[in-house]
Design a protein around this motif. Structure first.
Motif, PDB file in Angstrom:
ATOM      1  N   GLU A   1       0.838  -1.194   0.000  1.00 17.06           N
ATOM      2  CA  GLU A   1       0.000   0.000   0.000  1.00 17.06           C
ATOM      3  C   GLU A   1       0.873   1.244   0.000  1.00 17.06           C
ATOM      4  OE1 GLU A   1      -3.697   2.003   2.528  1.00 17.06           O
ATOM      5  OE2 GLU A   1      -2.841   0.068   3.133  1.00 17.06           O
ATOM      6  N   ARG A   2       0.470   2.234  -0.788  1.00 17.51           N
ATOM      7  CA  ARG A   2       1.243   3.469  -0.899  1.00 17.51           C
ATOM      8  C   ARG A   2       0.486   4.620  -0.224  1.00 17.51           C
ATOM      9  NH1 ARG A   2       3.393   3.584  -7.216  1.00 17.51           N
ATOM     10  NH2 ARG A   2       4.420   1.528  -7.184  1.00 17.51           N
ATOM     11  N   ALA A   3       1.259   5.460   0.467  1.00 17.60           N
ATOM     12  CA  ALA A   3       0.669   6.671   1.036  1.00 17.60           C
ATOM     13  C   ALA A   3       0.297   7.611  -0.105  1.00 17.60           C
ATOM     14  CB  ALA A   3       1.669   7.348   1.961  1.00 17.60           C
ATOM     15  N   VAL A   4      -0.843   8.257   0.018  1.00 21.10           N
ATOM     16  CA  VAL A   4      -1.341   9.137  -1.040  1.00 21.10           C
ATOM     17  C   VAL A   4      -0.594  10.465  -0.985  1.00 21.10           C
ATOM     18  CG1 VAL A   4      -3.347  10.333  -1.938  1.00 21.10           C
ATOM     19  CG2 VAL A   4      -3.583   8.025  -1.002  1.00 21.10           C
ATOM     20  N   MET A   5      -0.049  10.880  -2.146  1.00 24.26           N
ATOM     21  CA  MET A   5       0.696  12.135  -2.218  1.00 24.26           C
ATOM     22  C   MET A   5      -0.197  13.305  -2.596  1.00 24.26           C
ATOM     23  SD  MET A   5       3.817  11.568  -1.414  1.00 24.26           S
ATOM     24  CE  MET A   5       3.375  10.272  -0.249  1.00 24.26           C
ATOM     25  N   GLY A   6      -1.107  13.087  -3.540  1.00 27.75           N
ATOM     26  CA  GLY A   6      -1.974  14.172  -3.996  1.00 27.75           C
ATOM     27  C   GLY A   6      -3.221  14.281  -3.147  1.00 27.75           C
ATOM     28  N   GLU A   7      -3.551  15.519  -2.747  1.00 25.10           N
ATOM     29  CA  GLU A   7      -4.723  15.718  -1.904  1.00 25.10           C
ATOM     30  C   GLU A   7      -5.691  16.732  -2.489  1.00 25.10           C
ATOM     31  OE1 GLU A   7      -3.860  16.452   2.220  1.00 25.10           O
ATOM     32  OE2 GLU A   7      -1.871  15.598   2.014  1.00 25.10           O
ATOM     33  N   LYS A   8      -5.166  17.708  -3.232  1.00 25.74           N
ATOM     34  CA  LYS A   8      -6.002  18.841  -3.614  1.00 25.74           C
ATOM     35  C   LYS A   8      -6.373  18.842  -5.088  1.00 25.74           C
ATOM     36  CE  LYS A   8      -3.790  21.651  -0.027  1.00 25.74           C
ATOM     37  NZ  LYS A   8      -2.932  20.591   0.478  1.00 25.74           N
ATOM     38  N   GLY A   9      -5.983  17.826  -5.829  1.00 25.04           N
ATOM     39  CA  GLY A   9      -6.314  17.789  -7.250  1.00 25.04           C
ATOM     40  C   GLY A   9      -5.517  18.788  -8.074  1.00 25.04           C
ATOM     41  N   ILE A  10      -4.404  19.271  -7.521  1.00 30.00           N
ATOM     42  CA  ILE A  10      -3.625  20.285  -8.230  1.00 30.00           C
ATOM     43  C   ILE A  10      -2.909  19.682  -9.443  1.00 30.00           C
ATOM     44  CG2 ILE A  10      -1.559  21.747  -8.007  1.00 30.00           C
ATOM     45  CD1 ILE A  10      -2.444  22.462  -5.228  1.00 30.00           C
ATOM     46  N   GLY A  11      -2.497  18.421  -9.331  1.00 26.91           N
ATOM     47  CA  GLY A  11      -1.723  17.798 -10.389  1.00 26.91           C
ATOM     48  C   GLY A  11      -2.401  17.874 -11.740  1.00 26.91           C
ATOM     49  N   ARG A  12      -3.675  17.463 -11.795  1.00 29.93           N
ATOM     50  CA  ARG A  12      -4.363  17.455 -13.091  1.00 29.93           C
ATOM     51  C   ARG A  12      -4.590  18.864 -13.610  1.00 29.93           C
ATOM     52  NH1 ARG A  12      -8.210  15.566  -9.317  1.00 29.93           N
ATOM     53  NH2 ARG A  12     -10.045  16.918  -9.019  1.00 29.93           N
TER      54      ARG A  12
ATOM     55  N   VAL B   1      15.773  14.581   4.908  1.00 32.43           N
ATOM     56  CA  VAL B   1      14.910  14.364   6.065  1.00 32.43           C
ATOM     57  C   VAL B   1      13.830  13.396   5.620  1.00 32.43           C
ATOM     58  CG1 VAL B   1      13.302  15.431   7.674  1.00 32.43           C
ATOM     59  CG2 VAL B   1      15.384  16.642   6.997  1.00 32.43           C
ATOM     60  N   LYS B   2      13.653  12.333   6.359  1.00 32.60           N
ATOM     61  CA  LYS B   2      12.730  11.270   5.958  1.00 32.60           C
ATOM     62  C   LYS B   2      11.485  11.326   6.837  1.00 32.60           C
ATOM     63  CE  LYS B   2      12.568   6.217   5.463  1.00 32.60           C
ATOM     64  NZ  LYS B   2      13.326   4.974   5.687  1.00 32.60           N
ATOM     65  N   LEU B   3      10.342  11.700   6.227  1.00 31.72           N
ATOM     66  CA  LEU B   3       9.068  11.821   6.920  1.00 31.72           C
ATOM     67  C   LEU B   3       8.114  10.737   6.446  1.00 31.72           C
ATOM     68  CD1 LEU B   3       8.584  15.677   6.411  1.00 31.72           C
ATOM     69  CD2 LEU B   3       9.692  14.560   8.344  1.00 31.72           C
ATOM     70  N   SER B   4       6.984  10.648   7.142  1.00 30.66           N
ATOM     71  CA  SER B   4       5.903   9.764   6.699  1.00 30.66           C
ATOM     72  C   SER B   4       4.579  10.448   7.032  1.00 30.66           C
ATOM     73  CB  SER B   4       5.984   8.397   7.389  1.00 30.66           C
ATOM     74  OG  SER B   4       5.708   8.518   8.771  1.00 30.66           O
ATOM     75  N   ARG B   5       3.572  10.121   6.260  1.00 28.56           N
ATOM     76  CA  ARG B   5       2.263  10.713   6.533  1.00 28.56           C
ATOM     77  C   ARG B   5       1.722  10.238   7.879  1.00 28.56           C
ATOM     78  NH1 ARG B   5      -0.842  13.569   3.556  1.00 28.56           N
ATOM     79  NH2 ARG B   5       0.335  13.124   1.672  1.00 28.56           N
ATOM     80  N   GLN B   6       2.063   9.029   8.244  1.00 32.21           N
ATOM     81  CA  GLN B   6       1.566   8.481   9.506  1.00 32.21           C
ATOM     82  C   GLN B   6       2.161   9.218  10.709  1.00 32.21           C
ATOM     83  OE1 GLN B   6       2.348   4.318   9.942  1.00 32.21           O
ATOM     84  NE2 GLN B   6       1.482   4.177  12.000  1.00 32.21           N
ATOM     85  N   ASN B   7       3.475   9.508  10.677  1.00 32.15           N
ATOM     86  CA  ASN B   7       4.132  10.134  11.826  1.00 32.15           C
ATOM     87  C   ASN B   7       4.171  11.651  11.770  1.00 32.15           C
ATOM     88  OD1 ASN B   7       4.760   7.638  13.016  1.00 32.15           O
ATOM     89  ND2 ASN B   7       6.669   7.479  11.855  1.00 32.15           N
ATOM     90  N   ASN B   8       4.008  12.218  10.577  1.00 31.90           N
ATOM     91  CA  ASN B   8       4.205  13.663  10.420  1.00 31.90           C
ATOM     92  C   ASN B   8       3.024  14.314   9.704  1.00 31.90           C
ATOM     93  OD1 ASN B   8       7.046  12.117   9.498  1.00 31.90           O
ATOM     94  ND2 ASN B   8       7.229  13.456  11.290  1.00 31.90           N
ATOM     95  N   SER B   9       1.826  13.904  10.074  1.00 30.82           N
ATOM     96  CA  SER B   9       0.625  14.393   9.397  1.00 30.82           C
ATOM     97  C   SER B   9       0.368  15.878   9.623  1.00 30.82           C
ATOM     98  CB  SER B   9      -0.592  13.588   9.854  1.00 30.82           C
ATOM     99  OG  SER B   9      -0.750  13.685  11.263  1.00 30.82           O
ATOM    100  N   SER B  10       0.957  16.469  10.662  1.00 31.07           N
ATOM    101  CA  SER B  10       0.721  17.888  10.944  1.00 31.07           C
ATOM    102  C   SER B  10       1.494  18.804  10.000  1.00 31.07           C
ATOM    103  CB  SER B  10       1.121  18.209  12.391  1.00 31.07           C
ATOM    104  OG  SER B  10       0.279  17.515  13.299  1.00 31.07           O
ATOM    105  N   LEU B  11       2.473  18.256   9.299  1.00 38.86           N
ATOM    106  CA  LEU B  11       3.209  19.054   8.320  1.00 38.86           C
ATOM    107  C   LEU B  11       2.396  19.099   7.035  1.00 38.86           C
ATOM    108  CD1 LEU B  11       6.770  17.647   9.003  1.00 38.86           C
ATOM    109  CD2 LEU B  11       6.039  19.992   9.416  1.00 38.86           C
ATOM    110  N   LYS B  12       1.852  20.266   6.702  1.00 39.78           N
ATOM    111  CA  LYS B  12       0.947  20.424   5.568  1.00 39.78           C
ATOM    112  C   LYS B  12       1.656  21.184   4.449  1.00 39.78           C
ATOM    113  CE  LYS B  12      -2.673  18.732   7.791  1.00 39.78           C
ATOM    114  NZ  LYS B  12      -3.304  17.444   7.403  1.00 39.78           N
ATOM    115  N   GLU B  13       1.499  20.687   3.234  1.00 39.40           N
ATOM    116  CA  GLU B  13       2.070  21.387   2.086  1.00 39.40           C
ATOM    117  C   GLU B  13       1.196  22.559   1.681  1.00 39.40           C
ATOM    118  OE1 GLU B  13       3.947  19.146  -1.230  1.00 39.40           O
ATOM    119  OE2 GLU B  13       3.141  17.398  -0.185  1.00 39.40           O
ATOM    120  N   LYS B  14       1.845  23.607   1.156  1.00 42.34           N
ATOM    121  CA  LYS B  14       1.114  24.750   0.613  1.00 42.34           C
ATOM    122  C   LYS B  14       0.403  24.334  -0.672  1.00 42.34           C
ATOM    123  CE  LYS B  14       4.478  28.108   2.363  1.00 42.34           C
ATOM    124  NZ  LYS B  14       5.459  29.157   1.988  1.00 42.34           N
ATOM    125  N   ALA B  15      -0.643  25.083  -1.012  1.00 42.53           N
ATOM    126  CA  ALA B  15      -1.427  24.731  -2.198  1.00 42.53           C
ATOM    127  C   ALA B  15      -0.587  24.771  -3.469  1.00 42.53           C
ATOM    128  CB  ALA B  15      -2.616  25.687  -2.321  1.00 42.53           C
TER     129      ALA B  15
END
Length: 984
Positions: free
Chosen positions: A96-107, A425-439
């Motif tokens: 299973e892969r952690a989801v990278m895209g959240e806001k639909g910006i890629g498309r 620096v090696k992060l994960s969504r599970q351990n570092n969910s409070s770090l949010k990317e800008k839009a």
């Protein structure tokens, strides 16, 4: 009641205007491919068509997915309101892969890559492979301020066959999009759609044809999503060309290292990204190829390496390697935690650090230069979340930890430089969910979690500098000592390299001058000048009436002749520099020089000396002049003895002077060492005498003692080691002089230096050989597999061609071209050693057929005639085709190269004497100087030549008991190679 309405330009503002540059937009599409469980994400940019093709082999989208998710803004396609992952399809066997895209910006970011996009996608789900979905969009509509979003219609087609759409089907889809524009125009919208209509008319994309050209990832029989963007944003070409011209990687630096496979990782990356730039339709350059980014080997070889874990409270625990010294279980506390869990969460870090001065680095100069250049381009601290890179961290112009800012205050205090570090620096969504990317994908939002992350890392760098690198640091002793040792070695290496380089340069110039004089026949002209002068003097002596005066004049003429001959011989004598190893090219030239000087001595100088003696006797006999041979020989021997005695005395004097200078220098060093220690002791005694010990505690008194003792011990140790090294050198020289004066330290140094030069040259060439061999093996395998498929398809096509008169000529043309290719494939067969376990009979006629088949087209193109004698075709030898055939291929290939631009007869001839093979051509001759050099690895007179062909040929032949040489010739044109066998 009222409702919100959405203008179409909202799509442009949410997508294209949110993304900083085209590289970031492509990175977003790579993330979407990762989320779709793709193994590969590939980009191809075609300069000639200004076409950008982005492909992945992920799970793709069904028609429902495309309409209800891809075309929906703010979709919940990946996360629900409670931040729980939606149950999406995951291929069996994949983690299973952690989801990278959240806001639909890629498309939406595709709009930044180009005005128009053709989307093809095919889904793979639990029920199997779905139909291909095709869609076309012109992003220009989303820039018009007066259009509502619901007024734009996006045409979608479903293709049920297992094939890609052709340009006709794509054109039909574009026409549907054009109808929507006509509808908008009829609504009297005050806007000129002319440029959009023109773009639609110019859109020419043929996925079916492109797939056959690109190969690899395909939607014909597998899943994935492909984007065809044309015309592509003009900045893509501009930035790629700028990267190529100044080698700054301003474009590719955003895409390099997309998936972490270097830092704290030991498994293959989940997805591999590539970007191929096609400057023409025949070649490409992968901007993201292996080696462009940092490697594990480079990390292991860095001067210093740090890796460890930061826990929930911000405390670092890990391993620190300073040069070769490793400190395990090293802890760096973070005092600001206050016993509370951090918002940023636990994470890992690993980095390598390379010194900016090569003299302080443990890397050899070549590796240091290569890695330093890479660091200048892409050095920095990267950030990865679940192995996928977070932009823009890691880019050289993003010093997000303010490392350079601190360094400007004091380089010696803060030590680290942003451009000399590479790490992550090696992060994960599970351990570092409070770090949010800008839009806009410009890093993390600068909230409390980010500030903590940044503060913890800055604290680590500060503490590392304080403990391991600063003067007086708790663990800095090893670094300081090792750095001084490296600096000393590097200064010695540079000093020696400067001396050696100058000597090699001077030797090379002398050898070039020597060969230039000999090739122009200068020695013969100079001998002729001496001969003429001596003859004139002897003839004049013969005319003297007084016999005694005539005899003296004749002997003086002989002495002058011998003196001038000796001076001439000396002018062609080159002294090889002592203690200097020669490069392979210089070794070849030196060996050729030695051979040539022997030839000059045996063919020119010695015969002339004997000629003078004979001429003296003839003149004396004819003029009836008595020559006292005892006095003559005594005079000649005395002259030689005086000359040699003078030479030896001269060298002996130089040796005595050198020995005296060495004694004085050694005495001065010893005296200075004693004086320095005595001065230090005197200063300590003076300070001790004036030191007030009243009121000092026992611990303070002890510290004073230690300080005084340390000062004395430091100076003593430094001078003792220095004197010991000098003594060892002098002792070694003395011992060597008494045991074996013919082999000195300089001779041993010269041997090691020469071996080092040879090994340096060997490394690069061996790498070329390995790559060449692997490439040939891969090409042969892939070519063979492809040929089988074409052969099968041609068999299936033939019945159709027999029944269709229009198809028959086309089939026959394809068949003829295929037979030509198939014939070339068969040429690989004799080269496969595994097919022949024992030597077989090889006929000259078989070799002739092989090379004629291989070179037929080139021979005709360059008007070169290849012929063979009857002796050659009848000759039968025993051996491996894989050994013998490549020799003929290489020699004939070289011959064609040298013959193609010549005027007159162009001929290659194969012959035999029943025991050997001969390969001759009428091209430029090979100078005797190069008879052996042409078989040396790396030697080539061909522009751009690698110097491998003849080297490999001779090596392979000798392994089988055969050999190859050049038949000597005085002719300036033509060359003949001779292949010989050992006696059966």
């Amino acid at each position: 009641m009222a409702k919100f309405k959405t203008r179409a330009r909202a799509v442009d503002m949410l997508g294209r205007q949110q993304i900083a540059n085209v590289s970031t937009a492509i990175s977003e599409l790579f993330k979407n491919a990762h989320d779709a469980y793709a193994d590969h994400a590939e980009v191809d940019y075609f300069r000639s068509d200004n076409l950008l093709v982005i492909r992945d082999d992920g799970i793709g989208m069904t028609k429902a997915d495309f309409e209800n998710r891809w075309l929906v803004l703010g979709t919940e396609s990946k996360y629900t309101a409670q931040n729980r992952s939606i149950d999406t399809y995951r291929p069996s066997g994949k983690a299973e892969r952690a989801v990278m895209g959240e806001k639909g910006i890629g498309r939406l970011a595709i709009g930044l890559l180009g005005e128009q996009v053709l989307v093809l996608t095919r889904a793979q789900r639990a029920d199997g492979l779905h139909d291909l979905v095709m869609c076309f969009i012109h992003w220009g509509l989303f820039e018009i301020p007066v259009i509502n979003l619901d007024e734009i219609e996006i045409p979608i087609r479903v293709i049920r066959e297992d094939k890609l759409p052709s340009n006709i089907e794509v054109g039909s889809l574009v026409q549907e999009f054009k109808k929507n524009i006509e509808l908008l125009e009829r609504r009297n919208i005050d806007y000129d759609f002319g440029h959009i209509v023109k773009d639609l008319d110019d859109f020419q994309v043929d996925p079916e044809n492109l797939q056959s050209f690109l190969s690899g990832i395909s939607l014909a029989e597998s899943s994935g999503t492909h984007f065809y963007i044309a015309p592509a944003n003009h900045t893509i070409l501009a930035e790629i060309e700028l990267d190529k011209s100044n080698n700054k990687k301003d474009f590719s630096k955003y895409l390099l290292g997309f998936c972490n496979s270097v830092f704290l990782e030991n498994t293959s990356p989940p997805i591999k990204a590539s970007f191929r730039y096609w400057p023409s339709d025949s070649d490409n350059d992968d901007l993201l190829s292996d080696g462009e980014f940092f490697t594990v080997n480079e990390l292991n070889n860095a001067d210093h390496r740090v890796f460890g874990e930061i826990d929930h409270y911000g405390q670092f625990r890990g391993s620190i390697r300073i040069y070769e010294n490793v400190t395990e279980d090293y802890i760096i506390p973070w005092k600001e935690s206050g016993g509370k869990l951090t918002d940023c969460g636990p994470f890992d870090i690993e980095l390598g650090f390379v010194h900016g001065n090569q003299r302080e680095s443990r890397l050899d100069p070549a590796d240091w230069k290569r890695l330093s250049d890479k660091l200048n381009l892409i050095g920095g601290i990267y950030v990865y979340r679940d192995r996928i890179r977070i932009l823009p961290y890691g880019n050289p112009d993003v010093d997000w930890l303010e490392i350079e800012l601190r360094r400007t205050k004091s380089a010696s205090y803060y030590v680290f430089s942003h451009r000399l570090i590479f790490g992550a620096v090696k992060l994960s969504r599970q351990n570092n969910s409070s770090l949010k990317e800008k839009a806009g994908r410009e890093g993390f939002q600068q909230d409390k979690a980010y500030r903590q992350l940044k503060n913890i890392l800055m604290n680590i760098f500060n503490q590392l500098a304080a403990d391991f690198f600063r003067e007086g640091g708790e663990r800095a002793e090893y670094f300081d000592a090792r750095k001084k040792e490296l600096e000393k070695l590097e200064l010695a290496r540079r000093k020696r390299e400067k001396q050696v380089s100058t000597k090699r340069k001077n030797l090379s110039a002398s050898l070039d001058g020597f060969f230039q004089r000999t090739q122009q026949g200068i020695p013969n002209l100079e001998i002729e000048s001496i001969r003429s002068h001596v003859k004139h003097r002897m003839d004049s002596a013969a005319k003297i009436t007084d016999p005694d005066e005539a005899a003296v004049a004749l002997l003086d003429a002989e002495k002058e002749a011998n003196r001038r001959l000796s001076e001439l011989q000396e002018s062609y004598r080159i002294a090889r520099p002592r203690g200097v190893g020669l490069s392979r090219q210089l070794q070849r030239d030196w060996e050729a020089y030695s051979t040539e000087t022997q030839r000059l001595e045996s063919e020119i100088f010695r015969p002339f000396s004997e000629e003078i003696t004979r001429q003296l006797g003839n003149v004396a006999t004819q003029a009836r002049i008595y020559i006292d041979q005892r006095k003559r020989l005594q005079s000649l021997i005395k002259e030689l003895a005086d000359s040699e005695k003078k030479s030896v005395r001269n060298e002996a004097g130089k040796l005595n002077n050198t020995a005296e200078d060495t004694r004085k220098a050694a005495t001065k060093v010893a005296r200075d060492a004693i004086h320095e220690l005595q001065n230090t002791i005197s200063k300590v005694e003076a300070e001790f005498a004036s030191k007030d010990f009243n009121g000092l505690s026992p611990e303070q008194t002890e510290q004073v003692r230690k300080d005084f003792e340390t000062r004395i011990e430091t100076v003593s140790k430094k001078n003792t080691e220095s004197l010991s090294r000098i003594r060892d050198v002098l002792t070694s020289v003395a011992e060597n002089m008494t045991t074996d004066p013919d082999i000195t330290q300089i001779d041993m140094m010269e041997a090691m230096d020469e071996e080092l030069e040879t090994l340096r040259e060997q490394v690069d060439t061996d790498a070329d050989l390995v790559q060449l061999g692997l490439a040939v093996a891969v090409i042969n395998h892939e070519f063979e597999a492809a040929i089988k498929g074409v052969r099968r398809s041609l068999r299936e096509l033939r019945p159709w061609a027999d029944l269709n008169s229009n198809l028959a000529p086309l089939y026959q043309e394809i068949r003829n071209n295929f037979d030509h290719l198939d014939g070339h494939l068969n040429l690989f067969t004799p080269l496969q050693r595994r097919l022949y376990r024992k030597p077989i009979e090889i006929k000259g006629s078989d070799i002739l057929h092989y090379v004629k088949t291989l070179f037929d087209v080139r021979l005709k193109r360059h008007d070169v005639k290849l012929s063979a004698t009857e002796n050659f075709t009848d000759m039968v030898a025993h051996g491996f085709p894989s050994t013998l055939y490549p020799v003929f291929v290489n020699i004939i290939d070289n011959a064609i190269f040298w013959l193609k631009d010549m005027q007159g007869e162009k001929q290659i001839k194969l012959d035999s004497d029943g025991k050997s093979f001969f390969i001759s051509n009428t091209g430029p001759g090979i100078h005797a100087r190069d008879y052996e050099s042409v078989f040396e690895q790396g030697f080539s007179r061909k522009p751009g030549g690698r110097g491998l062909g003849l080297f490999i040929s001779r090596k392979a032949l000798r392994k089988e008991g055969m050999d190859i040489n050049i038949v000597p010739s005085d002719s300036p044109a033509g060359v003949t190679f001779k292949l010989t066998w050992k006696d059966e």
